[in-house]
Design a protein around this motif. Structure first.
Motif, mmCIF file in Angstrom:
data_model
loop_
_atom_site.group_PDB
_atom_site.id
_atom_site.type_symbol
_atom_site.label_atom_id
_atom_site.label_comp_id
_atom_site.label_asym_id
_atom_site.label_seq_id
_atom_site.Cartn_x
_atom_site.Cartn_y
_atom_site.Cartn_z
ATOM 1 N N HIS A 172 0.820 -1.205 0.000
ATOM 2 C CA HIS A 172 0.000 0.000 0.000
ATOM 3 C C HIS A 172 0.859 1.262 0.000
ATOM 4 O O HIS A 172 0.357 2.346 -0.288
ATOM 5 C CB HIS A 172 -0.930 0.004 1.209
ATOM 6 C CG HIS A 172 -2.038 -0.991 1.115
ATOM 7 N ND1 HIS A 172 -3.147 -0.949 1.940
ATOM 8 C CD2 HIS A 172 -2.235 -2.056 0.287
ATOM 9 C CE1 HIS A 172 -3.959 -1.952 1.642
ATOM 10 N NE2 HIS A 172 -3.417 -2.647 0.644
ATOM 11 N N ALA A 173 2.141 1.141 0.307
ATOM 12 C CA ALA A 173 3.046 2.291 0.304
ATOM 13 C C ALA A 173 3.591 2.605 -1.081
ATOM 14 O O ALA A 173 4.221 3.654 -1.267
ATOM 15 C CB ALA A 173 4.215 2.022 1.257
ATOM 16 N N ALA A 174 3.377 1.708 -2.062
ATOM 17 C CA ALA A 174 3.997 1.844 -3.378
ATOM 18 C C ALA A 174 3.047 2.513 -4.370
ATOM 19 O O ALA A 174 1.845 2.631 -4.129
ATOM 20 C CB ALA A 174 4.424 0.468 -3.901
ATOM 21 N N THR A 175 3.616 2.921 -5.500
ATOM 22 C CA THR A 175 2.860 3.622 -6.537
ATOM 23 C C THR A 175 2.861 2.804 -7.821
ATOM 24 O O THR A 175 3.928 2.493 -8.365
ATOM 25 C CB THR A 175 3.483 5.006 -6.808
ATOM 26 O OG1 THR A 175 3.503 5.759 -5.581
ATOM 27 C CG2 THR A 175 2.686 5.767 -7.853
ATOM 28 N N GLY A 176 1.662 2.449 -8.322
ATOM 29 C CA GLY A 176 1.528 1.768 -9.598
ATOM 30 C C GLY A 176 1.553 0.256 -9.493
ATOM 31 O O GLY A 176 1.892 -0.325 -8.451
ATOM 32 N N ALA A 177 1.167 -0.397 -10.586
ATOM 33 C CA ALA A 177 1.254 -1.851 -10.760
ATOM 34 C C ALA A 177 0.600 -2.615 -9.626
ATOM 35 O O ALA A 177 1.116 -3.619 -9.152
ATOM 36 C CB ALA A 177 2.708 -2.283 -10.919
ATOM 37 N N LEU A 178 -0.579 -2.140 -9.210
ATOM 38 C CA LEU A 178 -1.302 -2.793 -8.113
ATOM 39 C C LEU A 178 -0.419 -2.934 -6.868
ATOM 40 O O LEU A 178 -0.411 -3.957 -6.190
ATOM 41 C CB LEU A 178 -1.846 -4.145 -8.548
ATOM 42 C CG LEU A 178 -2.840 -4.115 -9.717
ATOM 43 C CD1 LEU A 178 -3.191 -5.536 -10.152
ATOM 44 C CD2 LEU A 178 -4.091 -3.329 -9.351
ATOM 45 N N GLY A 179 0.335 -1.874 -6.586
ATOM 46 C CA GLY A 179 1.212 -1.881 -5.420
ATOM 47 C C GLY A 179 2.370 -2.847 -5.538
ATOM 48 O O GLY A 179 2.979 -3.221 -4.533
ATOM 49 N N GLY A 180 2.687 -3.224 -6.760
ATOM 50 C CA GLY A 180 3.719 -4.230 -6.998
ATOM 51 C C GLY A 180 3.151 -5.607 -7.239
ATOM 52 O O GLY A 180 3.873 -6.526 -7.644
ATOM 53 N N GLY A 181 1.850 -5.765 -7.005
ATOM 54 C CA GLY A 181 1.232 -7.073 -7.175
ATOM 55 C C GLY A 181 1.333 -7.601 -8.595
ATOM 56 O O GLY A 181 1.464 -8.813 -8.814
ATOM 57 N N SER A 182 1.291 -6.717 -9.599
ATOM 58 C CA SER A 182 1.369 -7.151 -10.995
ATOM 59 C C SER A 182 2.775 -7.572 -11.403
ATOM 60 O O SER A 182 2.952 -8.215 -12.432
ATOM 61 C CB SER A 182 0.905 -6.026 -11.921
ATOM 62 O OG SER A 182 -0.482 -5.820 -11.794
#
Length: 382
Positions: A130-140
């Motif tokens: 939740h702290a990240a930006t883009g790509a589903l929070g890194g999930g993708s």
């Protein structure tokens, strides 16, 4: 030729097959290979070894002048966990603990995570920050099958406390989360925490409380069911999950994880930062016998903290932080103040504080004695 993904899906069980297939179609798998690489060659790299909650790895409260690349390693472990009360959870975990370990960096730092999906696991996993930006929070960008690893790097642009969790797609997302796959990251301001006046604030120790709701099925006799592996547990667990009534609400993975011999410890006069996360349901932390001196209820350090709270609210899918200076010795109960969930379902922790009692703050003027009800206490009635 049988691919690793096909083998994984076969072992996971027939019941999970349509859900896994739907998950693959639900979430976009991003290709970022055409983007120019970021040049971070001038930045210092440091490695942090994650440790089991409620403790938190070594870190500075005030950052050095320049941002750094902070490297972490994390292994995904599927295993059976005894959650107490005769119940066993087919758990999916980050680093083998529930919750996953807390990471600490500073605003402007780069988080670089090496994520390993153990070969003996059955399921595909990833991580959504939740702290990240883009790509589903890194999930993708982090979907890994058993026996695979991946590396993700993101810039910590917003200070605060944030949840991370597994989100492999579709119906797999809630199942993985309520099976234990969540944790927290704290992004400190570069100059450290500040109070409502903007003055510096320091803490003597930090405790990470991860709250989880579990949905463990029962048999016809009311006994908790036990399963051979995580795939076998899915159909019955899904039925309980969809009823939205948890069998357990616990801190740090099990009933009693932070009480008795596992209680937290502090000293009188110490300032303790409590970081509390709940990836799925709303909760309301309360420190019995204490307060939230400074509370970042939404967990975001750009906002001034609230003061002197008795109970604070953590939204599902978020993490918050509360600072308290222990002024009296004794045993403090840190609870979810839905007291049914605290007492009956397990969401209780204890903090044992050493020191000298201060009668100015509280004094037992008279110990309990019997009284003459015919003559005494009448004026207490309205």
């Amino acid at each position: 030729m049988l691919t690793r993904r096909a083998a994984m899906m076969g072992v996971a069980g027939i019941a999970a097959l349509p859900m896994l297939a739907q998950a693959a179609k639900t979430e976009e798998i991003m290709d970022t290979s055409m983007a120019p690489p970021a040049d971070l060659s001038s930045l210092q790299r440091i490695k942090r070894r994650l440790i089991r909650p409620p403790m938190v790895h070594e870190h500075e409260q005030v950052a050095p002048a320049e941002p750094r690349i902070v490297e972490f390693e994390m292994q995904i472990v599927e295993k059976e966990v005894d959650v107490g009360d005769g119940a066993f959870l087919q758990a999916m975990t980050f680093n083998g603990s529930i919750p996953g370990p807390m990471m600490v960096v500073h605003e402007g730092d780069y988080v670089e995570l090496n994520l390993y999906n153990s070969p003996e696991n059955l399921m595909q996993h990833n991580i959504d920050f939740h702290a990240a930006t883009g790509a589903l929070g890194g999930g993708s960008l982090t979907l890994v099958n058993p026996g695979e690893k991946t590396t993700l790097r993101f810039k910590a642009t917003r200070p605060g406390t944030f949840v991370y969790h597994c989100a492999p797609g579709g119906p797999m997302i809630p199942w993985h989360v309520v099976s234990g796959m969540s944790g927290a990251i704290m992004v400190l301001p570069r100059n450290g925490l500040t109070d409502h006046n903007g003055d510096p604030v320091r803490y003597d120790r930090v405790f990470y409380i991860g709250e989880n709701d579990f949905y463990i099925p029962r048999d016809a006799q009311g006994n908790f069911k036990r399963f051979a592996d995580v795939g076998e547990s899915y159909p019955d667990t899904l039925e309980v999950m969809n009823g939205l009534i948890p069998s357990h609400v616990v801190f740090n993975g099990k009933i009693g994880a932070l009480t008795g011999d596992n209680a937290l410890h502090a000293a009188q006069g110490e300032k303790v930062l409590f970081v509390h996360s709940q990836a799925n349901r709303d909760t309301r932390p309360h420190l019995i016998g204490g307060h939230g001196d400074l509370v970042w209820e939404t967990g975001k350090f750009n906002n001034p903290p609230e003061r002197d709270l008795e109970t604070w609210f953590i939204r599902g899918g978020s993490a918050g932080a509360a600072l308290y200076e222990f002024r009296q010795p004794g045993v403090y109960a840190y609870v979810n103040h839905n007291l049914i969930e605290a007492v009956n379902l397990g969401a209780t922790a204890h903090v044992i504080v050493e020191g000298d009692w201060n009668n100015d703050l509280m004094e037992q003027v008279q110990a309990p004695v019997e009284y003459n009800a015919a003559y005494e206490g009448k004026t207490a009635l309205p």
